[in-house]
Design an enzyme around this catalytic site. Structure first.
Site, PDB file in Angstrom:
ATOM      1  N   CYS A 293      17.662  -0.293  23.235  1.00  0.00           N
ATOM      2  CA  CYS A 293      17.179  -0.779  21.942  1.00  0.00           C
ATOM      3  C   CYS A 293      17.819  -2.114  21.557  1.00  0.00           C
ATOM      4  O   CYS A 293      18.941  -2.399  21.961  1.00  0.00           O
ATOM      5  CB  CYS A 293      17.519   0.223  20.859  1.00  0.00           C
ATOM      6  SG  CYS A 293      16.921   1.868  21.184  1.00  0.00           S
TER       7      CYS A 293
ATOM      8  N   ARG B 246      16.360  -6.414  27.755  1.00  0.00           N
ATOM      9  CA  ARG B 246      17.181  -5.205  27.729  1.00  0.00           C
ATOM     10  C   ARG B 246      16.385  -3.949  28.066  1.00  0.00           C
ATOM     11  O   ARG B 246      16.956  -2.902  28.301  1.00  0.00           O
ATOM     12  CB  ARG B 246      17.826  -5.054  26.354  1.00  0.00           C
ATOM     13  CG  ARG B 246      18.779  -6.179  26.026  1.00  0.00           C
ATOM     14  CD  ARG B 246      19.262  -6.084  24.605  1.00  0.00           C
ATOM     15  NE  ARG B 246      20.137  -4.956  24.409  1.00  0.00           N
ATOM     16  CZ  ARG B 246      21.464  -5.015  24.441  1.00  0.00           C
ATOM     17  NH1 ARG B 246      22.038  -6.155  24.644  1.00  0.00           N
ATOM     18  NH2 ARG B 246      22.198  -3.947  24.253  1.00  0.00           N
TER      19      ARG B 246
ATOM     20  N   TRP C 276      13.929   1.938  22.829  1.00  0.00           N
ATOM     21  CA  TRP C 276      13.939   2.566  24.158  1.00  0.00           C
ATOM     22  C   TRP C 276      14.051   4.048  23.860  1.00  0.00           C
ATOM     23  O   TRP C 276      15.086   4.509  23.367  1.00  0.00           O
ATOM     24  CB  TRP C 276      15.154   2.051  24.927  1.00  0.00           C
ATOM     25  CG  TRP C 276      15.122   2.272  26.393  1.00  0.00           C
ATOM     26  CD1 TRP C 276      14.340   1.634  27.306  1.00  0.00           C
ATOM     27  CD2 TRP C 276      15.966   3.168  27.142  1.00  0.00           C
ATOM     28  NE1 TRP C 276      14.645   2.074  28.573  1.00  0.00           N
ATOM     29  CE2 TRP C 276      15.639   3.009  28.505  1.00  0.00           C
ATOM     30  CE3 TRP C 276      16.964   4.078  26.805  1.00  0.00           C
ATOM     31  CZ2 TRP C 276      16.260   3.734  29.518  1.00  0.00           C
ATOM     32  CZ3 TRP C 276      17.586   4.789  27.812  1.00  0.00           C
ATOM     33  CH2 TRP C 276      17.224   4.623  29.150  1.00  0.00           C
TER      34      TRP C 276
ATOM     35  N   ASN D 115      20.191   1.432  16.721  1.00  0.00           N
ATOM     36  CA  ASN D 115      20.496   1.612  18.152  1.00  0.00           C
ATOM     37  C   ASN D 115      21.521   2.722  18.243  1.00  0.00           C
ATOM     38  O   ASN D 115      22.456   2.744  17.449  1.00  0.00           O
ATOM     39  CB  ASN D 115      21.116   0.345  18.745  1.00  0.00           C
ATOM     40  CG  ASN D 115      20.133  -0.795  18.861  1.00  0.00           C
ATOM     41  OD1 ASN D 115      18.950  -0.625  18.578  1.00  0.00           O
ATOM     42  ND2 ASN D 115      20.622  -1.947  19.251  1.00  0.00           N
ATOM     43  N   GLY D 116      21.397   3.577  19.234  1.00  0.00           N
ATOM     44  CA  GLY D 116      22.365   4.663  19.395  1.00  0.00           C
ATOM     45  C   GLY D 116      21.687   6.009  19.241  1.00  0.00           C
ATOM     46  O   GLY D 116      20.452   6.099  19.270  1.00  0.00           O
TER      47      GLY D 116
ATOM     48  N   GLU E 258      25.317  -1.059  47.213  1.00  0.00           N
ATOM     49  CA  GLU E 258      24.796  -1.994  46.217  1.00  0.00           C
ATOM     50  C   GLU E 258      23.430  -2.533  46.652  1.00  0.00           C
ATOM     51  O   GLU E 258      22.512  -2.649  45.841  1.00  0.00           O
ATOM     52  CB  GLU E 258      25.813  -3.125  45.994  1.00  0.00           C
ATOM     53  CG  GLU E 258      25.355  -4.251  45.092  1.00  0.00           C
ATOM     54  CD  GLU E 258      24.883  -3.818  43.714  1.00  0.00           C
ATOM     55  OE1 GLU E 258      25.115  -2.670  43.297  1.00  0.00           O
ATOM     56  OE2 GLU E 258      24.234  -4.642  43.046  1.00  0.00           O
TER      57      GLU E 258
ATOM     58  N   LYS F 199      19.930  -2.168  44.617  1.00  0.00           N
ATOM     59  CA  LYS F 199      19.120  -3.329  44.228  1.00  0.00           C
ATOM     60  C   LYS F 199      17.687  -3.140  44.688  1.00  0.00           C
ATOM     61  O   LYS F 199      16.743  -3.373  43.940  1.00  0.00           O
ATOM     62  CB  LYS F 199      19.731  -4.580  44.866  1.00  0.00           C
ATOM     63  CG  LYS F 199      19.772  -5.801  44.052  1.00  0.00           C
ATOM     64  CD  LYS F 199      20.858  -5.914  43.021  1.00  0.00           C
ATOM     65  CE  LYS F 199      21.010  -4.779  42.075  1.00  0.00           C
ATOM     66  NZ  LYS F 199      22.217  -4.780  41.299  1.00  0.00           N
TER      67      LYS F 199
ATOM     68  N   GLU G 297      15.881  -0.346  42.648  1.00  0.00           N
ATOM     69  CA  GLU G 297      15.660  -0.686  41.242  1.00  0.00           C
ATOM     70  C   GLU G 297      14.449  -1.575  41.035  1.00  0.00           C
ATOM     71  O   GLU G 297      13.694  -1.388  40.093  1.00  0.00           O
ATOM     72  CB  GLU G 297      16.869  -1.453  40.691  1.00  0.00           C
ATOM     73  CG  GLU G 297      18.058  -0.610  40.379  1.00  0.00           C
ATOM     74  CD  GLU G 297      19.204  -1.459  39.872  1.00  0.00           C
ATOM     75  OE1 GLU G 297      19.682  -1.180  38.774  1.00  0.00           O
ATOM     76  OE2 GLU G 297      19.627  -2.408  40.573  1.00  0.00           O
TER      77      GLU G 297
ATOM     78  N   HIS H 130      26.055  13.008  61.014  1.00  0.00           N
ATOM     79  CA  HIS H 130      26.337  14.257  60.299  1.00  0.00           C
ATOM     80  C   HIS H 130      25.162  14.660  59.407  1.00  0.00           C
ATOM     81  O   HIS H 130      25.325  15.497  58.520  1.00  0.00           O
ATOM     82  CB  HIS H 130      27.624  14.114  59.485  1.00  0.00           C
ATOM     83  CG  HIS H 130      28.818  13.828  60.339  1.00  0.00           C
ATOM     84  ND1 HIS H 130      29.333  14.743  61.231  1.00  0.00           N
ATOM     85  CD2 HIS H 130      29.578  12.698  60.481  1.00  0.00           C
ATOM     86  CE1 HIS H 130      30.364  14.202  61.869  1.00  0.00           C
ATOM     87  NE2 HIS H 130      30.518  12.968  61.441  1.00  0.00           N
TER      88      HIS H 130
ATOM     89  N   LYS I 233      18.989  -2.984  30.306  1.00  0.00           N
ATOM     90  CA  LYS I 233      20.100  -3.842  30.728  1.00  0.00           C
ATOM     91  C   LYS I 233      21.450  -3.249  30.365  1.00  0.00           C
ATOM     92  O   LYS I 233      22.353  -3.215  31.176  1.00  0.00           O
ATOM     93  CB  LYS I 233      19.948  -5.232  30.096  1.00  0.00           C
ATOM     94  CG  LYS I 233      21.059  -6.215  30.481  1.00  0.00           C
ATOM     95  CD  LYS I 233      21.029  -6.538  31.960  1.00  0.00           C
ATOM     96  CE  LYS I 233      22.144  -7.450  32.413  1.00  0.00           C
ATOM     97  NZ  LYS I 233      22.310  -7.398  33.877  1.00  0.00           N
TER      98      LYS I 233
HETATM   99  C1  F6R Z   1      22.135  -2.373  38.423  1.00  0.00           C
HETATM  100  C2  F6R Z   1      22.667  -2.463  37.086  1.00  0.00           C
HETATM  101  C3  F6R Z   1      23.284  -1.237  36.478  1.00  0.00           C
HETATM  102  C4  F6R Z   1      24.564  -1.627  35.724  1.00  0.00           C
HETATM  103  C5  F6R Z   1      25.156  -0.412  34.991  1.00  0.00           C
HETATM  104  C6  F6R Z   1      26.469  -0.767  34.316  1.00  0.00           C
HETATM  105  O1  F6R Z   1      21.563  -3.549  38.852  1.00  0.00           O
HETATM  106  O2  F6R Z   1      22.605  -3.489  36.477  1.00  0.00           O
HETATM  107  O3  F6R Z   1      23.548  -0.269  37.443  1.00  0.00           O
HETATM  108  O4  F6R Z   1      25.472  -2.148  36.644  1.00  0.00           O
HETATM  109  O5  F6R Z   1      24.254   0.045  34.034  1.00  0.00           O
HETATM  110  O6  F6R Z   1      26.315  -1.819  33.397  1.00  0.00           O
HETATM  111  P1  F6R Z   1      27.541  -2.671  32.915  1.00  0.00           P
HETATM  112  O7  F6R Z   1      28.070  -3.412  34.083  1.00  0.00           O
HETATM  113  O8  F6R Z   1      26.995  -3.555  31.844  1.00  0.00           O
HETATM  114  O9  F6R Z   1      28.565  -1.712  32.394  1.00  0.00           O
END
Ligand code: F6R
Length: 604
Positions: free
Chosen positions: A2, A27, A74, A100-101, A481, A485, A488, A504, A599
């Site tokens: 949000c 976001r 959201w 928000n929250g 990672e 990526k 996602e 395994h 985000k």
């Molecule tokens: C992946 C991504 C998320 C964030 C996670 C933590 O590309 O962006 O997995 O890394 O939500 O977010 P932060 O780093 O803001 O605590």
């Protein structure tokens, strides 16, 4: 997640609010809404499921006013819909709230209000706040909000308007960011500086448990229990242009390409050649304390957790302190033993991730020392920790993290070098790592210059419905990672395994339709990694290797420049960001705003 925007001043408010909402679109959200104080009195609200442009299309021609609040939602309580979109107004339409929250005791409060005859218009938890404010008999809006918050359990960043108090907006924060923007006879409020940076760089970030009353030419802050607080405005270090796309088609592409500069920034002013170490001004950890550390525990979520895995191996390798990384969300629920000789490190790009913040708060409550490795200056985690290292990646707008991952790993290298040089790392090794760090920006540039070839390779694999990523020791977090990526932004299923674990179990998945990406650095495990590729090849699996030299077993190799073994994971991750990017592009995905993701995850 949000987003909140608000304005009070002399300008026409609706366009300002819509612009602010657009800046928060990154976001992630599913509906949006706006409420203004109309010129002829009373509140006017418009809401719409979907994008901000759909909200904009619904705004009537005569929607003039100079005070308003707006929101991108959201969904948590109730599906995305016009009704559930914020702002939420009371039955009389005199109070409006954006939030928000999560209100944890919403069902209990709702039941009480309904028993008192209140008719709810939405399924949201937020609406209870609206009715509580509307029913308060207190005299001022600030008091009404304070009374409502007294019975609310949970997290919030809220902005409230009331038709009887058209000259003010009241905002409050508990666990969800609220930033005030101070202009010339005008005030802004937002959940993220991105929404107000094009109007002012003078900001005040509220603390948890703090609220503020904004008027056009004045604001006052106090705690939610009524004690006055002093708020000193700070200047945001980034220009509005840093939040723009800068000629790229997506923020993700821009942020991948910014990495040479970003790495340069995290190193700037920190290297001490005389003693082959680094200066980390904000660490608040003297040499004696550093020597007393017996373990390091790194906590983060998602990409930050992966950066923490590499960080742990750097700290263990360079400082010889046992170190590990764990998802903060899991750590805080397993009643961990909190050891006074352990240094805890919270990692977060946004500095607002709820699970990380809650882990920090739990640790602090138990008397632990917690450092932050954080990108957003002044964010909640940066403020709650005892000290730390800023990552200086600059604003990261794309939902998925790229440059911040790289810079976080570099920041961990600095921390590891600093701890190592206080302990047993030799001058020669310190020098070796510093020389390696200095090479990084040019080496990243070298990889980026091969984007066209990498894009062609990505196209070769874009038809896969599932992909395997493998690596060993330092290469394994890179595999994790890279697989995150890819999934996602392309929605291709991807798994990451230590290459040693293939036999395994996961080897059962290997077949021509499931390509493998192998991380194959020229280090002591080169032959072991080659053997793993052999295992894949024997099952007719296709292989894309990221390596320091062409790999005969692989169908394709992306060759990256060699650095010190410890720093190789940084460089090996970069081409795989481009592979994920170009795969998603080939599949026509919404790269900057992948489905179902946000985000910054400020709720549990
Ligand atoms: C992946 C991504 C998320 C964030 C996670 C933590 O590309 O962006 O997995 O890394 O939500 O977010 P932060 O780093 O803001 O605590």
């Amino acid at each position: 997640m949000c987003g909140i925007v608000g304005y009070i001043g002399k300008r026409d408010v609706a366009p300002l609010l819509l612009e602010g909402l657009q800046r928060l679109e990154y976001r992630g959200y599913d509906s949006a809404g706006v409420v203004i104080s109309g010129r002829s009195g009373g509140l006017k609200a418009v809401k719409a499921k979907g994008r901000v442009r759909e909200l904009e299309a619904r705004i009537p021609k005569r929607f003039a006013g100079t005070t308003g609040i707006a929101h991108t939602r959201w969904a948590t309580h109730g599906a995305p819909s016009d009704e559930n979109a914020h702002p939420h107004l009371d039955t009389e339409g005199r109070v409006a709230v954006v939030h928000n929250g999560i209100v944890d005791n919403a069902s209990e409060l709702r039941a009480k209000l309904e028993a008192d005859g209140v008719v709810f218009a939405s399924e949201t938890d937020t609406e209870v706040i609206t009715h509580l404010v509307a029913r308060s008999q207190a005299e001022s809006l600030e008091e009404k909000v304070r009374e409502a918050l007294k019975v609310i359990e949970g997290t919030y960043g809220i902005a409230v308007m009331h038709a009887d108090f058209p000259d003010r907006i009241v905002v409050a924060r508990n666990g969800s960011p609220v930033v005030l923007g101070i202009g010339e006879k005008e005030m802004f409020v937002a959940s993220d500086v991105a929404a107000l940076i094009s109007h002012t760089r003078q900001v005040v970030t509220l603390d948890d448990g703090e609220m503020a009353t904004l008027k056009a030419d004045d604001f006052r802050t106090c705690t939610t229990s009524g004690t006055r607080t002093t708020a000193t405005p700070e200047t945001v270090e980034w220009e509005a242009a840093s939040y723009d796309m800068g000629g790229h088609d997506t923020y993700m592409h821009k942020e991948i390409c910014e990495q040479p500069d970003a790495v340069d920034r995290v190193l700037r002013g920190r290297i001490d050649d005389k003693f082959s170490t680094v200066h980390l001004g904000g660490l608040n950890l003297d040499a004696r304390e550093a020597r007393g550390i017996r373990r390091v525990k790194i906590l983060g979520c998602g990409t930050s957790y992966h950066a923490g895995l590499i960080g742990a191996s750097l700290i263990e390798g360079l400082a010889r302190i046992p170190a590990d990384s764990e998802p903060a969300s899991e750590f805080r629920y397993r009643n961990p033993v909190v050891d006074p000789d352990t240094l805890y490190v919270a990692v977060s790009q946004s500095g607002e991730t709820y699970d990380v913040l809650a882990a920090v708060q739990e640790l602090k409550r138990k008397g632990a020392r917690v450092l932050g490795v954080v990108n957003v200056v002044g964010s909640a985690i940066a403020r709650e920790t005892d000290g730390g290292v800023y990552v200086h990646a600059g604003p990261e707008v794309c939902v998925v993290s790229t440059k911040c991952f790289t810079n976080t790993v570099v920041a961990f290298t600095l921390l590891a070098l600093h701890l190592g040089r206080i302990r047993d790392l030799s001058v020669a090794d310190g020098k070796r790592i510093i020389e390696g760090l200095r090479k990084l920006p040019a080496q990243i540039q070298e990889i980026l210059a091969r984007e066209e070839d990498i894009a062609k390779l990505a196209a070769e694999y874009a038809d896969a419905t599932s992909m395997m990523f493998i690596g060993r020791v330092r290469g394994y977090p890179v595999a994790l990672e890279a697989s995150l990526k890819l999934k996602e932004i392309s929605y291709i299923h991807a798994e990451a395994y230590p290459a040693s674990e293939l036999k395994h179990g996961p080897l059962a998945l290997i077949e021509p339709a499931m390509p493998t990406v192998a991380i194959v650095p020229d280090d002591s495990l080169l032959e072991k990694n080659r053997a793993a590729m052999e295992e894949v090849k024997a099952r007719s699996g296709r292989i894309l290797a990221v390596a320091h030299q062409e790999q005969a077993k692989a169908d394709h190799t992306i060759v990256v420049p060699k650095n010190e073994d410890e720093l190789d994971p940084i460089l090996m991750g970069i081409p795989l960001q481009l592979v994920a990017y170009h795969t998603a592009l080939a599949l026509g995905r919404d790269i900057d705003k992948p489905r179902n993701l946000a985000k910054s995850v400020t709720v549990e």
